[in-house]
Design an enzyme around this catalytic site. Sequence first.
Site, PDB file in Angstrom:
ATOM      1  N   GLU A  97      62.532  -2.521  27.103  1.00  0.00           N
ATOM      2  CA  GLU A  97      63.240  -1.894  28.379  1.00  0.00           C
ATOM      3  C   GLU A  97      62.267  -0.200  28.084  1.00  0.00           C
ATOM      4  OE1 GLU A  97      66.949  -0.633  25.811  1.00  0.00           O
ATOM      5  OE2 GLU A  97      66.177   0.228  24.129  1.00  0.00           O
ATOM      6  N   TYR A 147      76.574   8.293  21.687  1.00  0.00           N
ATOM      7  CA  TYR A 147      77.426   8.336  22.705  1.00  0.00           C
ATOM      8  C   TYR A 147      77.286   7.181  23.841  1.00  0.00           C
ATOM      9  CZ  TYR A 147      72.966   8.428  24.779  1.00  0.00           C
ATOM     10  OH  TYR A 147      71.248   7.837  24.881  1.00  0.00           O
ATOM     11  N   LYS A 165      74.201   2.871  20.366  1.00  0.00           N
ATOM     12  CA  LYS A 165      73.853   4.195  21.303  1.00  0.00           C
ATOM     13  C   LYS A 165      73.249   5.357  20.141  1.00  0.00           C
ATOM     14  CE  LYS A 165      74.219   5.311  26.274  1.00  0.00           C
ATOM     15  NZ  LYS A 165      72.990   5.422  26.800  1.00  0.00           N
ATOM     16  N   LEU A 167      69.173  -1.624  24.049  1.00  0.00           N
ATOM     17  CA  LEU A 167      70.693  -0.971  24.269  1.00  0.00           C
ATOM     18  C   LEU A 167      71.028  -2.769  24.890  1.00  0.00           C
ATOM     19  CD1 LEU A 167      72.533   1.086  23.732  1.00  0.00           C
ATOM     20  CD2 LEU A 167      72.381   1.549  26.220  1.00  0.00           C
TER      21      LEU A 167
END
Length: 286
Positions: free
Chosen positions: A177, A36, A145, A201
Amino acid sequence: MSDQDPTIYLNGEFLPLSKARIPVLDRGFLFGDGVYEVIPVYGGKPLRLEEHLRRLDQSLAGIRMQSPYPDTEWSTIFDHLINGNHDQQIYLQVTRGADLKRDHAIPNQLQPTVFAMCTAIAPIPLAGIKAVTVQDTRWDRCNIKAITLLANVLLRQEALDEGAAEAILIRDGLVLEGSASNIFLVKDGRVITPPKGPSILPGITRDLVLELAAASGFPTEQRDIRQEELPSADEFWITSSTREILAVTELDGRLIHGGQPGPVWHKVLKAYQDYKSALREAGSSL
Ligand code: PDD
């Protein structure tokens, strides 16, 4: 069309959200087999569209797929979904599609399922947020992702259960993250974020913030951040397409910069807001 029942895009059609259906044997539904993107939209224009579409290509390549459409077709779809000039976000999802049976093996020649919608961006808490560190339980291909977000969901919920807004993920002593954000640490005027690689990411906001921090006169570093560095951080931020740059003012119960967003955050956020304003005025995606 209404806010409750917006027009969405599904497999070549624009239709009300309430009428959208996918087959139960869709591999996205059965296996989380898909990827996505989330793209912010200001003044009717997607921010860093090209970069988001290149990351989509990378995510698709990471799961042995290709983009179902050229960039021009994506743009046409987004233009159709974007509704007015207020701040919005495009959500797009591509799954491997529906098979005739449930089988882990990747079938040949499935028609991918392509879904996109555009909704308003929620207000952003400018006063700062609380965050907590948690051990990262995700897999080792976090640069994809993927819609397979169960670990992220559970990690975020751990943070919410402790009254915090974001979980900061630690693996092998490194601060990687957030559950749905990248992280920045400010120390002695330097703006530091972990390097790209399979553990994080590659955030589009992260790249923009690095550019804007440098342009605002702050030295930037992309290097590993060790957990032991957190207590002496001057500032700590999380970044994402939907939350921009948020100051973490309390981390693991410890106040950062006296519990207020710090001066570097103020300057870089100002540069970010100026960048958004320029996009609102511009003829196309910046
Ligand atoms: N998430 N890291 C993770 C794990 C994320 O899920 C996200 C964004 C980011 C920031 O990437 P970007 O700056 O490109 O938004 C980093 C989106 C917003 C989401 O899942 O809704």
